[in-house]
Design a protein around this motif. Structure first.
Motif, PDB file in Angstrom:
ATOM      1  N   GLN A  55     -42.254  -7.811  17.537  1.00 21.62           N
ATOM      2  CA  GLN A  55     -42.269  -6.476  16.938  1.00 21.62           C
ATOM      3  C   GLN A  55     -41.957  -6.683  15.464  1.00 21.62           C
ATOM      4  O   GLN A  55     -40.920  -7.244  15.123  1.00 21.62           O
ATOM      5  N   ILE A  56     -42.876  -6.247  14.615  1.00 24.87           N
ATOM      6  CA  ILE A  56     -42.807  -6.604  13.205  1.00 24.87           C
ATOM      7  C   ILE A  56     -42.949  -5.372  12.329  1.00 24.87           C
ATOM      8  O   ILE A  56     -43.718  -4.457  12.642  1.00 24.87           O
ATOM      9  N   VAL A  57     -42.234  -5.372  11.209  1.00 23.72           N
ATOM     10  CA  VAL A  57     -42.351  -4.336  10.189  1.00 23.72           C
ATOM     11  C   VAL A  57     -42.828  -5.016   8.913  1.00 23.72           C
ATOM     12  O   VAL A  57     -42.323  -6.077   8.546  1.00 23.72           O
ATOM     13  N   ALA A  58     -43.806  -4.418   8.252  1.00 25.24           N
ATOM     14  CA  ALA A  58     -44.313  -4.941   6.978  1.00 25.24           C
ATOM     15  C   ALA A  58     -44.158  -3.860   5.919  1.00 25.24           C
ATOM     16  O   ALA A  58     -44.707  -2.771   6.057  1.00 25.24           O
ATOM     17  N   ARG A  59     -43.403  -4.182   4.869  1.00 25.12           N
ATOM     18  CA  ARG A  59     -43.196  -3.243   3.762  1.00 25.12           C
ATOM     19  C   ARG A  59     -43.788  -3.750   2.449  1.00 25.12           C
ATOM     20  O   ARG A  59     -43.899  -3.000   1.493  1.00 25.12           O
ATOM     21  N   THR A  60     -44.102  -5.030   2.387  1.00 28.33           N
ATOM     22  CA  THR A  60     -44.655  -5.615   1.163  1.00 28.33           C
ATOM     23  C   THR A  60     -46.069  -6.117   1.425  1.00 28.33           C
ATOM     24  O   THR A  60     -46.470  -6.313   2.581  1.00 28.33           O
ATOM     25  N   ALA A  61     -46.794  -6.378   0.354  1.00 31.77           N
ATOM     26  CA  ALA A  61     -48.154  -6.902   0.485  1.00 31.77           C
ATOM     27  C   ALA A  61     -48.149  -8.247   1.219  1.00 31.77           C
ATOM     28  O   ALA A  61     -49.016  -8.508   2.059  1.00 31.77           O
ATOM     29  N   ARG A 113     -37.025   4.807  14.494  1.00 31.95           N
ATOM     30  CA  ARG A 113     -37.226   4.334  15.868  1.00 31.95           C
ATOM     31  C   ARG A 113     -38.713   4.479  16.175  1.00 31.95           C
ATOM     32  O   ARG A 113     -39.267   5.574  16.081  1.00 31.95           O
ATOM     33  N   VAL A 114     -39.355   3.365  16.524  1.00 37.46           N
ATOM     34  CA  VAL A 114     -40.784   3.342  16.825  1.00 37.46           C
ATOM     35  C   VAL A 114     -40.950   3.194  18.336  1.00 37.46           C
ATOM     36  O   VAL A 114     -40.437   2.243  18.929  1.00 37.46           O
ATOM     37  N   GLY A 115     -41.664   4.132  18.939  1.00 42.13           N
ATOM     38  CA  GLY A 115     -41.904   4.089  20.381  1.00 42.13           C
ATOM     39  C   GLY A 115     -43.278   3.525  20.693  1.00 42.13           C
ATOM     40  O   GLY A 115     -44.238   3.760  19.960  1.00 42.13           O
ATOM     41  N   PRO A 134     -52.775  -8.872  23.381  1.00 41.82           N
ATOM     42  CA  PRO A 134     -52.891  -7.515  22.825  1.00 41.82           C
ATOM     43  C   PRO A 134     -51.932  -7.235  21.671  1.00 41.82           C
ATOM     44  O   PRO A 134     -50.842  -7.800  21.597  1.00 41.82           O
ATOM     45  N   TYR A 135     -52.365  -6.324  20.798  1.00 46.19           N
ATOM     46  CA  TYR A 135     -51.556  -5.918  19.661  1.00 46.19           C
ATOM     47  C   TYR A 135     -51.875  -4.483  19.276  1.00 46.19           C
ATOM     48  O   TYR A 135     -52.927  -3.944  19.627  1.00 46.19           O
ATOM     49  N   ALA A 136     -50.949  -3.871  18.549  1.00 46.83           N
ATOM     50  CA  ALA A 136     -51.156  -2.556  17.940  1.00 46.83           C
ATOM     51  C   ALA A 136     -50.438  -2.570  16.594  1.00 46.83           C
ATOM     52  O   ALA A 136     -49.318  -3.076  16.481  1.00 46.83           O
ATOM     53  N   ILE A 137     -51.102  -2.019  15.578  1.00 50.86           N
ATOM     54  CA  ILE A 137     -50.537  -1.932  14.226  1.00 50.86           C
ATOM     55  C   ILE A 137     -50.738  -0.508  13.749  1.00 50.86           C
ATOM     56  O   ILE A 137     -51.843   0.035  13.855  1.00 50.86           O
ATOM     57  N   ARG A 138     -49.684   0.094  13.222  1.00 49.04           N
ATOM     58  CA  ARG A 138     -49.782   1.477  12.756  1.00 49.04           C
ATOM     59  C   ARG A 138     -49.095   1.636  11.412  1.00 49.04           C
ATOM     60  O   ARG A 138     -47.988   1.146  11.223  1.00 49.04           O
ATOM     61  N   LEU A 139     -49.766   2.312  10.483  1.00 47.33           N
ATOM     62  CA  LEU A 139     -49.147   2.654   9.211  1.00 47.33           C
ATOM     63  C   LEU A 139     -48.298   3.899   9.400  1.00 47.33           C
ATOM     64  O   LEU A 139     -48.731   4.866  10.042  1.00 47.33           O
ATOM     65  N   LEU A 140     -47.102   3.867   8.858  1.00 46.32           N
ATOM     66  CA  LEU A 140     -46.152   4.966   8.949  1.00 46.32           C
ATOM     67  C   LEU A 140     -45.616   5.261   7.556  1.00 46.32           C
ATOM     68  O   LEU A 140     -45.659   4.393   6.686  1.00 46.32           O
ATOM     69  N   PRO A 141     -45.079   6.463   7.346  1.00 45.03           N
ATOM     70  CA  PRO A 141     -44.413   6.719   6.065  1.00 45.03           C
ATOM     71  C   PRO A 141     -43.296   5.693   5.856  1.00 45.03           C
ATOM     72  O   PRO A 141     -42.578   5.342   6.790  1.00 45.03           O
ATOM     73  N   ARG A 142     -43.175   5.219   4.646  1.00 46.45           N
ATOM     74  CA  ARG A 142     -42.182   4.184   4.336  1.00 46.45           C
ATOM     75  C   ARG A 142     -40.766   4.734   4.512  1.00 46.45           C
ATOM     76  O   ARG A 142     -40.426   5.796   3.997  1.00 46.45           O
ATOM     77  N   VAL A 143     -39.960   3.995   5.237  1.00 50.17           N
ATOM     78  CA  VAL A 143     -38.558   4.317   5.458  1.00 50.17           C
ATOM     79  C   VAL A 143     -37.765   3.052   5.173  1.00 50.17           C
ATOM     80  O   VAL A 143     -38.039   2.003   5.761  1.00 50.17           O
ATOM     81  N   ASP A 144     -36.839   3.146   4.254  1.00 47.58           N
ATOM     82  CA  ASP A 144     -35.963   2.003   3.997  1.00 47.58           C
ATOM     83  C   ASP A 144     -34.835   2.070   5.019  1.00 47.58           C
ATOM     84  O   ASP A 144     -34.296   3.123   5.299  1.00 47.58           O
ATOM     85  N   GLY A 145     -34.502   0.968   5.591  1.00 50.35           N
ATOM     86  CA  GLY A 145     -33.472   0.935   6.623  1.00 50.35           C
ATOM     87  C   GLY A 145     -33.979   0.191   7.838  1.00 50.35           C
ATOM     88  O   GLY A 145     -35.103  -0.313   7.873  1.00 50.35           O
ATOM     89  N   LYS A 146     -33.158   0.167   8.849  1.00 51.94           N
ATOM     90  CA  LYS A 146     -33.460  -0.585  10.059  1.00 51.94           C
ATOM     91  C   LYS A 146     -34.520   0.124  10.894  1.00 51.94           C
ATOM     92  O   LYS A 146     -34.487   1.347  11.054  1.00 51.94           O
ATOM     93  N   VAL A 147     -35.439  -0.672  11.450  1.00 46.31           N
ATOM     94  CA  VAL A 147     -36.468  -0.146  12.349  1.00 46.31           C
ATOM     95  C   VAL A 147     -36.204  -0.711  13.741  1.00 46.31           C
ATOM     96  O   VAL A 147     -36.115  -1.930  13.919  1.00 46.31           O
ATOM     97  N   LEU A 148     -36.050   0.192  14.696  1.00 46.91           N
ATOM     98  CA  LEU A 148     -35.845  -0.196  16.091  1.00 46.91           C
ATOM     99  C   LEU A 148     -37.109   0.128  16.882  1.00 46.91           C
ATOM    100  O   LEU A 148     -37.655   1.227  16.739  1.00 46.91           O
ATOM    101  N   PHE A 149     -37.545  -0.803  17.709  1.00 48.44           N
ATOM    102  CA  PHE A 149     -38.696  -0.580  18.568  1.00 48.44           C
ATOM    103  C   PHE A 149     -38.197  -0.240  19.960  1.00 48.44           C
ATOM    104  O   PHE A 149     -37.275  -0.878  20.464  1.00 48.44           O
ATOM    105  N   GLN A 150     -38.814   0.771  20.572  1.00 47.40           N
ATOM    106  CA  GLN A 150     -38.388   1.207  21.894  1.00 47.40           C
ATOM    107  C   GLN A 150     -39.592   1.269  22.822  1.00 47.40           C
ATOM    108  O   GLN A 150     -40.512   2.050  22.606  1.00 47.40           O
ATOM    109  N   ARG A 151     -39.562   0.409  23.855  1.00 47.03           N
ATOM    110  CA  ARG A 151     -40.629   0.425  24.864  1.00 47.03           C
ATOM    111  C   ARG A 151     -40.389   1.623  25.771  1.00 47.03           C
ATOM    112  O   ARG A 151     -39.286   1.815  26.284  1.00 47.03           O
ATOM    113  N   ARG A 152     -41.417   2.419  25.942  1.00 52.75           N
ATOM    114  CA  ARG A 152     -41.332   3.599  26.815  1.00 52.75           C
ATOM    115  C   ARG A 152     -42.072   3.325  28.109  1.00 52.75           C
ATOM    116  O   ARG A 152     -42.997   2.555  28.146  1.00 52.75           O
ATOM    117  N   LYS A 153     -41.622   3.973  29.145  1.00 48.14           N
ATOM    118  CA  LYS A 153     -42.267   3.795  30.453  1.00 48.14           C
ATOM    119  C   LYS A 153     -43.312   4.822  30.667  1.00 48.14           C
ATOM    120  O   LYS A 153     -43.365   5.844  30.131  1.00 48.14           O
TER     121      LYS A 153
END
Length: 153
Positions: A55-61, A113-115, A134-153
């Motif tokens: 689970q990865i977050v990219a904020r820079t080029a 928190r990313v679900g 498999p993979y999924a990549i999504r652009l989101l509004p930039r948020v500075d701070g910790k990003v937590l990934f949450q697997r949903r059932k």
């Protein structure tokens, strides 16, 4: 049995329900991610070069380009300055039928928190016996701070 004359009405009703979708604001306590992301903001696939779950977050080029290197492709667009990317890689699977969808994001105190949901083929489902990653990549509004990934059932 559906009569031929009533089929167009049923189709029109289904299309109307599909068009009724709410989307959240980029600001505020909750950030709702619409199911139908605008073109150029969401990518999914079943073939990546990812050798492990990640689970990865990219904020820079550079982080954006490194993220796409895991897919095995060049980045399709430049990372906008007001956006960041959230990505989920499932790692290698021994058959088709697996997948992942990033379907939600909420702001939290100091972060995001990313679900996401994983798709796992059922025991009686016929799938191709070919290795996938498999993979999924999504652009989101930039948020500075910790990003937590949450697997949903």
């Amino acid at each position: 049995m559906i009569r031929r004359r009533s089929f167009p009405l049923l189709l029109l009703g289904a299309l109307s329900l599909t068009a009724c979708q709410t989307s959240g604001s980029d600001r505020g306590a909750d950030l709702v991610v619409p199911a139908d992301a605008p073109a150029g903001t969401y990518w999914r696939g079943d073939r990546s070069l990812a050798a492990e779950r990640a689970q990865i977050v990219a904020r820079t080029a550079q982080e954006w380009n490194d993220l796409w290197a895991r897919v095995g492709e060049a980045a399709p667009v430049s990372l906008p300055g007001d956006r960041m990317a959230a990505a989920v890689f499932l790692g290698p699977r021994d058959s088709a039928g697996f997948g992942v969808v990033i379907d939600g994001a909420q702001t939290t105190d100091g972060g995001l928190r990313v679900g996401y949901h994983e798709r796992v083929p059922g025991p009686t489902e016929a799938v191709a016996l070919t290795q996938t990653s498999p993979y999924a990549i999504r652009l989101l509004p930039r948020v500075d701070g910790k990003v937590l990934f949450q697997r949903r059932k």
